[in-house]
Design a protein around this motif. Structure first.
Motif, PDB file in Angstrom:
ATOM      1  N   LEU A 133      39.998  -6.510 -21.705  1.00 26.81           N
ATOM      2  CA  LEU A 133      40.136  -7.344 -23.060  1.00 26.81           C
ATOM      3  C   LEU A 133      39.873  -8.839 -22.652  1.00 26.81           C
ATOM      4  O   LEU A 133      39.041  -9.270 -23.347  1.00 26.81           O
ATOM      5  CB  LEU A 133      41.578  -6.914 -23.683  1.00 26.81           C
ATOM      6  N   SER A 134      40.548  -9.082 -21.691  1.00 31.46           N
ATOM      7  CA  SER A 134      40.371 -10.528 -21.351  1.00 31.46           C
ATOM      8  C   SER A 134      38.639 -10.771 -20.674  1.00 31.46           C
ATOM      9  O   SER A 134      38.248 -11.912 -21.001  1.00 31.46           O
ATOM     10  CB  SER A 134      41.027 -10.990 -20.000  1.00 31.46           C
ATOM     11  N   VAL A 135      38.275  -9.653 -19.910  1.00 32.41           N
ATOM     12  CA  VAL A 135      36.781  -9.723 -19.590  1.00 32.41           C
ATOM     13  C   VAL A 135      35.972  -9.710 -20.712  1.00 32.41           C
ATOM     14  O   VAL A 135      35.129 -10.525 -20.913  1.00 32.41           O
ATOM     15  CB  VAL A 135      36.782  -8.762 -18.743  1.00 32.41           C
ATOM     16  N   ALA A 136      36.320  -8.891 -21.605  1.00 27.65           N
ATOM     17  CA  ALA A 136      35.579  -8.935 -22.838  1.00 27.65           C
ATOM     18  C   ALA A 136      35.596 -10.022 -23.834  1.00 27.65           C
ATOM     19  O   ALA A 136      34.586 -10.520 -24.315  1.00 27.65           O
ATOM     20  CB  ALA A 136      36.211  -7.708 -23.944  1.00 27.65           C
ATOM     21  N   LEU A 264      38.524 -20.999 -20.780  1.00 28.39           N
ATOM     22  CA  LEU A 264      38.943 -21.566 -22.018  1.00 28.39           C
ATOM     23  C   LEU A 264      39.119 -23.068 -21.831  1.00 28.39           C
ATOM     24  O   LEU A 264      38.860 -24.054 -22.596  1.00 28.39           O
ATOM     25  CB  LEU A 264      40.347 -21.035 -22.532  1.00 28.39           C
ATOM     26  N   ILE A 265      39.737 -23.364 -20.442  1.00 26.34           N
ATOM     27  CA  ILE A 265      39.596 -24.793 -20.161  1.00 26.34           C
ATOM     28  C   ILE A 265      38.310 -25.503 -20.019  1.00 26.34           C
ATOM     29  O   ILE A 265      38.343 -26.799 -20.434  1.00 26.34           O
ATOM     30  CB  ILE A 265      40.444 -24.764 -18.724  1.00 26.34           C
ATOM     31  N   TYR A 281      33.216 -18.392 -32.921  1.00 24.29           N
ATOM     32  CA  TYR A 281      33.370 -17.308 -31.673  1.00 24.29           C
ATOM     33  C   TYR A 281      34.029 -17.818 -30.533  1.00 24.29           C
ATOM     34  O   TYR A 281      34.749 -16.919 -29.743  1.00 24.29           O
ATOM     35  CB  TYR A 281      31.882 -16.807 -31.472  1.00 24.29           C
ATOM     36  N   HIS A 282      34.244 -18.973 -30.203  1.00 25.91           N
ATOM     37  CA  HIS A 282      35.042 -19.519 -29.291  1.00 25.91           C
ATOM     38  C   HIS A 282      36.487 -19.327 -29.354  1.00 25.91           C
ATOM     39  O   HIS A 282      37.069 -18.956 -28.416  1.00 25.91           O
ATOM     40  CB  HIS A 282      34.793 -21.200 -29.069  1.00 25.91           C
ATOM     41  N   TYR A 283      36.842 -19.533 -30.672  1.00 27.33           N
ATOM     42  CA  TYR A 283      38.036 -19.033 -31.152  1.00 27.33           C
ATOM     43  C   TYR A 283      38.507 -17.798 -30.910  1.00 27.33           C
ATOM     44  O   TYR A 283      39.521 -17.273 -30.429  1.00 27.33           O
ATOM     45  CB  TYR A 283      38.516 -19.640 -32.288  1.00 27.33           C
ATOM     46  N   ILE A 289      40.938 -13.552 -24.775  1.00 33.46           N
ATOM     47  CA  ILE A 289      41.426 -13.922 -23.218  1.00 33.46           C
ATOM     48  C   ILE A 289      42.855 -14.145 -23.067  1.00 33.46           C
ATOM     49  O   ILE A 289      43.334 -13.662 -22.244  1.00 33.46           O
ATOM     50  CB  ILE A 289      40.595 -15.181 -22.683  1.00 33.46           C
ATOM     51  N   ILE A 290      43.656 -14.793 -24.265  1.00 27.38           N
ATOM     52  CA  ILE A 290      44.716 -15.137 -23.920  1.00 27.38           C
ATOM     53  C   ILE A 290      45.452 -13.725 -24.167  1.00 27.38           C
ATOM     54  O   ILE A 290      46.642 -13.737 -23.165  1.00 27.38           O
ATOM     55  CB  ILE A 290      45.232 -16.298 -25.055  1.00 27.38           C
TER      56      ILE A 290
END
Length: 312
Positions: A133-136, A264-265, A281-283, A289-290
């Motif tokens: 999920l994080s990779v996605a 994200l940073i 889409y960034h959010y 990722i979180i």
């Protein structure tokens, strides 16, 4: 110090590591506009080695390493920074930065595979799903930016995959070494390897081209020195110390997923410092990722510190 406190400090180290790496891309952009990338790496690791060696030379910190210890740690430095940066640099010749970002996001997958083979780390199905999920989340951000993987860049993509595999290998190889050596000892040797290799490559390139003055020329630029200080002291030396500490107390697979948090940073830094636009889409990608990072570190049958012995 009890296990709960130690685990908390390990996670703080991992988050700080991701934050420093995420912001490093901004400073890399500043340096490569002034100097050749190989010169940047040479200066970066030379300064890092000098700074980390100061407390050792004054006797404030002791490093007790024999020749046999050096030979054991050197492969770690060859994986990262040497091979990691080399494959990344040559891969970017025929690929773009977006493809590099997508492929770099696969590092936790490589880490899980290598950790299961070499360290016998066993992750639960739920933990694996959170890693994916994080990779996605990272891939989603790059794809929505209009990035795509082109098979015409197969050579570049292959080299970038090797770069991600080397970085994963670094995390897996560092895990057992952190049980035997202090974080500063591992940091000092890996910086020494990077300093020697990249400076030999840089000076050799300039000697061949008859441009030795270009090796020193960027050091006269104040903006270059400022960006170099961040890359050398924080992004190279301090981040390596943080990674070594975190890997002492966290599974390699748990630690590696924090590399995606650095995306994200990087986006936040670009928005705040460079005033780059941030879209919906960034959010969405950030949430994925979180959730993936938190889920990976909260799920699985083994919580907290890993108490079993690691292979020597």
């Amino acid at each position: 110090m009890n296990n709960t406190s130690t685990r908390t400090y390990a996670y703080i180290a991992a988050v700080l590591y991701a934050a420093i790496i995420g912001l490093s891309f901004l400073f890399v952009k500043m340096t490569v506009t002034i100097a050749d990338p190989i010169d940047v790496l040479a200066h970066r690791f030379a300064l890092s080695l000098i700074v980390v060696s100061i407390p050792v030379l004054f006797g404030w910190i002791k490093i007790n390493l024999r020749l046999a210890d050096l030979w054991r740690i050197i492969p770690l430095g060859l994986l990262s920074p040497v091979l990691f940066f080399a494959f990344q640099a040559f891969g970017l010749v025929t690929s773009n930065s977006s493809e590099a970002g997508i492929i770099q996001a696969t590092t936790p997958i490589f880490t899980m595979l290598l950790a299961s083979i070499y360290l016998k780390e066993r992750s639960s199905t739920m933990q694996n799903m959170f890693v994916l999920l994080s990779v996605a989340g990272v891939i989603f951000i790059f794809m929505m930016k209009g990035s795509s993987m082109s098979l015409s860049n197969f050579k570049g993509i292959f080299l970038l995959l090797l770069s991600a595999a080397c970085f994963a290998g670094y995390g897996v190889l560092a895990r057992p070494l952190t049980r035997k050596y202090k974080p500063l000892e591992l940091t000092w040797v890996t910086l020494l390897v990077g300093c020697v290799v990249f400076n030999v490559a840089s000076l050799g390139m300039h000697a061949f081209n008859g441009s030795m003055a270009d090796y020193i020329k960027p050091l006269g630029e104040p903006s270059y020195l400022g960006a170099l200080a961040y890359l050398a002291i924080l992004s190279t030396m301090f981040s390596t110390l943080l990674a070594s500490y975190a890997l002492t107390h966290l599974e390699a697979s748990r630690m590696s997923v924090f590399t995606n948090f650095s995306t994200l940073i990087s986006i936040a830094g670009g928005a705040l410092i460079l005033h780059e636009p941030v879209y919906g889409y960034h959010y969405i990608g950030a949430v994925l990722i979180i959730i993936g990072v938190l889920g990976t570190n909260m799920s699985g049958r083994r919580q907290g510190l890993i108490k079993k012995e690691l292979p020597n």
